[in-house]
Design an enzyme around this catalytic site. Structure first.
Site, PDB file in Angstrom:
ATOM      1  CG  LEU A   1      -1.584  -1.202   1.454  1.00 55.74           C
ATOM      2  CD1 LEU A   1      -2.547  -1.240   2.786  1.00 55.74           C
ATOM      3  CD2 LEU A   1      -2.552  -1.414   0.324  1.00 55.74           C
TER       4      LEU A   1
ATOM      5  NE  ARG B   1      -0.143  10.359   9.518  1.00 58.36           N
ATOM      6  CZ  ARG B   1      -0.253   9.165   9.915  1.00 58.36           C
ATOM      7  NH1 ARG B   1      -0.038   8.826  11.052  1.00 58.36           N
ATOM      8  NH2 ARG B   1      -0.491   8.357   9.030  1.00 58.36           N
TER       9      ARG B   1
ATOM     10  CD  GLN C   1      -6.855   3.596  -2.420  1.00 54.24           C
ATOM     11  OE1 GLN C   1      -5.570   4.044  -1.781  1.00 54.24           O
ATOM     12  NE2 GLN C   1      -7.595   3.663  -1.294  1.00 54.24           N
TER      13      GLN C   1
ATOM     14  N   GLY D   1       3.483   0.463   2.481  1.00 55.70           N
ATOM     15  CA  GLY D   1       4.986   0.759   2.108  1.00 55.70           C
ATOM     16  C   GLY D   1       5.607   1.791   2.961  1.00 55.70           C
TER      17      GLY D   1
ATOM     18  CD  GLU E   1      -5.903   1.342  12.694  1.00 51.84           C
ATOM     19  OE1 GLU E   1      -4.870   2.255  12.803  1.00 51.84           O
ATOM     20  OE2 GLU E   1      -5.650   0.179  12.656  1.00 51.84           O
TER      21      GLU E   1
ATOM     22  CE  LYS F   1      31.322  16.571 -15.168  1.00 50.69           C
ATOM     23  NZ  LYS F   1      30.570  17.232 -16.108  1.00 50.69           N
TER      24      LYS F   1
ATOM     25  CB  ALA G   1      47.908  25.092  -6.598  1.00 51.80           C
TER      26      ALA G   1
ATOM     27  NE  ARG H   1      53.643  33.490 -17.746  1.00 55.42           N
ATOM     28  CZ  ARG H   1      54.245  32.311 -17.309  1.00 55.42           C
ATOM     29  NH1 ARG H   1      53.532  31.345 -16.766  1.00 55.42           N
ATOM     30  NH2 ARG H   1      55.352  32.424 -17.329  1.00 55.42           N
TER      31      ARG H   1
END
Ligand code: UD1
Ligand code: MG
Length: 457
Positions: free
Chosen positions: A11, A18, A74, A103, A158, A339, A368, A428
């Site tokens: 379910l 909540r 449902q 669930g 309940e 990455k 660096a 540069r």
């Protein structure tokens, strides 16, 4: 006698009101994995004929998370009994045990479910269902199991419907019920919604069964069983996360990982760590991280979907993003982000650098402040630094670009063209020098300032 099959109904259509969150409750992650996937994994081990997850309208994200298992909508969320009744058309010809789970009780142990199945299979045919009971430290919010003097289960009440003396009872419904298929839909059709919440409670089938002369049974877990806690609020979720983290860290320590300050290390359900690994305080593992043997991860590192090979050293303050592959004995230092890149054997990226969509060849040294400029605002391109190359500090390598093996890049360069093996590239402005220019300026500026002061007076 051949054993009858099982169908599992989970379910998951509730709004999760909540939780005060837009994310469907069962998709909230625990140790990096949506909570429903724990339950799916657990029930798959029971080898059911089918798993059906009940979702609400518009909950396609839940359907995707449980695929390839079936989902059923449902259409109106009128209670747990109403949710199970939605499976009537699909399951009415099934002959076996129907295991109904919530669930939002994601850590349910498989052994407890197996016990329930053994009990119902061994029971006489008058026993229509078995409930899983437990004794939570704080029973507020749970359904109470009401037992008769012979120990049989006669009702579940309940929390909000219970009288003060019923509320004082500690034995609660963990949210797992196994019902013989031949009874389930008959029982459900007799369940009404004349209660405080105006909902059709699944748990009312126990009283309906008792009323019709059928027997109901329950199995009880021994301890207070934190794994059986339902997750209804953010507080519940945080408590479950703390429990998971404790389990995961405990397993790491048991396998020989050194966690210098365990409580500050955050793990994922799939974090894999080898032997002789030292993890310093405040390290976060997102999903998909594999750390091989003899690695040291210093404080304040964040890693996800990355692999770190034997003998590598990471951090402090390093970030490994998805696709970072750090090969053996490489060093990744402070304020370095990697990455979708491979840093090969023994290479060093020790300070303040961004390495994205690239390769750092074996033994190369990245100075660096080096940046792999991998994005032009439209597409990502790759940077390839050859083995043994030396990239001077504060260089920008504008992708796509290839630096040859053993090449040297002068500090502060902006490299836009490929550099041949063993070449020196400096990109540069040339340094110019004017002898004495500075003293002339000091004198001139000094005179100017004195004149200004005189005027102000
Ligand atoms: C439920 C049980 C309670 C038990 C507790 C265990 C009922 C009436 N109560 O209470 O006895 O002690 O779980 O944690 O069964 N759901 C639907 N459709 C609906 C309503 C709910 O699919 O119309 C789903 C929810 O998404 C949730 C599960 O059913 O996953 C349980 O619903 P929830 O509202 O959390 O019930 P509890 O108050 O926790
Ligand atoms: Mg609940």
């Amino acid at each position: 006698m051949t054993q009858r099959g099982i169908i599992v109904v989970i379910l998951a259509a509730g709004k999760g009101t909540r939780m005060h969150s837009d994310l469907p409750k069962v998709l909230h992650p625990l140790a990096g994995r949506p909570m429903i996937q724990y339950l799916i994994h657990t029930v798959e081990g029971l080898e059911p004929e089918r798993v059906v997850v009940i979702v609400g309208p518009g909950m396609e994200s839940v359907a995707r998370a449980v695929a390839p298992h079936w989902t059923l909508i449902q259409s109106h969320r009128l209670g747990t009994g109403h949710a199970v009744a939605a499976t009537r058309e699909l399951l009415h010809e099934f002959n076996g045990e129907i295991l109904v789970l919530c669930g939002d009780v994601p850590l349910l142990p498989r052994a407890a479910l197996s016990r329930m199945l053994s009990v119902i299979r061994a029971a006489d045919l008058q026993t229509c269902l078995v409930v899983l009971g437990f004794h939570p430290k704080n029973p507020a919010g749970y359904g109470r199991l009401i037992t008769a003097s012979d120990g049989s289960l006669c009702a579940i009440v309940e929390h909000q419907e219970a009288t003060p003396s019923q509320q004082a009872m500690g034995l609660c419904n963990a949210g797992a019920i196994v019902v013989r298929s031949e009874y389930l839909f008959h029982l459900l059709s007799a369940v009404g919604n004349n209660n405080a919440a105006r909902e059709y409670y699944l748990t009312d089938i126990v009283a309906v069964a008792t009323h019709n002369g059928l027997s109901c049974s329950y199995v009880e877990t021994e301890s207070e069983a934190v794994e059986l806690f339902g997750i209804n609020t953010q507080r519940d979720l945080a408590r479950a996360e703390a429990f998971m983290q404790e389990q995961l860290r405990g397993a790491m320590l048991d396998s020989g990982v050194t966690l210098v300050d365990p409580l500050t290390v955050h793990c994922c359900f799939d974090t894999k760590i080898g032997r002789n690994v030292i993890i310093h305080p405040y390290v976060v593992f997102g999903s998909g991280v594999t750390i091989e043997d003899n690695v040291e991860i210093q404080s304040f590192c964040h890693l996800e979907q990355s692999t770190v090979s034997a003998g590598a050293r990471i951090g402090p303050y390093a970030r490994l993003r998805p696709g970072a592959k750090i090969h053996a004995n490489a060093h990744i230092g402070n304020f370095v982000e990697i990455k979708s890149s491979v840093v090969e054997h023994g290479a060093k990226v020790n300070h303040l650098s961004y390495i994205g969509n690239g390769r750092v060849g074996a033994g190369a040294n990245i100075g660096a402040g080096t940046i792999f400029c991998n994005y032009d605002g439209y597409v990502k391109a790759s940077t390839d630094v050859g083995a043994g190359a030396f990239i001077g500090s504060n260089s920008a390598l504008v992708a796509p670009v290839k630096i040859g093996d053993g090449a040297i890049i002068g500090a502060g360069s902006v490299i836009t063209k490929d550099v041949a093996d063993n070449a020196l590239a400096v990109a540069r402005c040339l340094q110019r020098e004017r002898p004495g220019w500075a003293s002339l300026r000091h004198n001139k500026t000094g005179e100017g300032k004195t004149a200004q002061k005189r005027r102000i007076k």
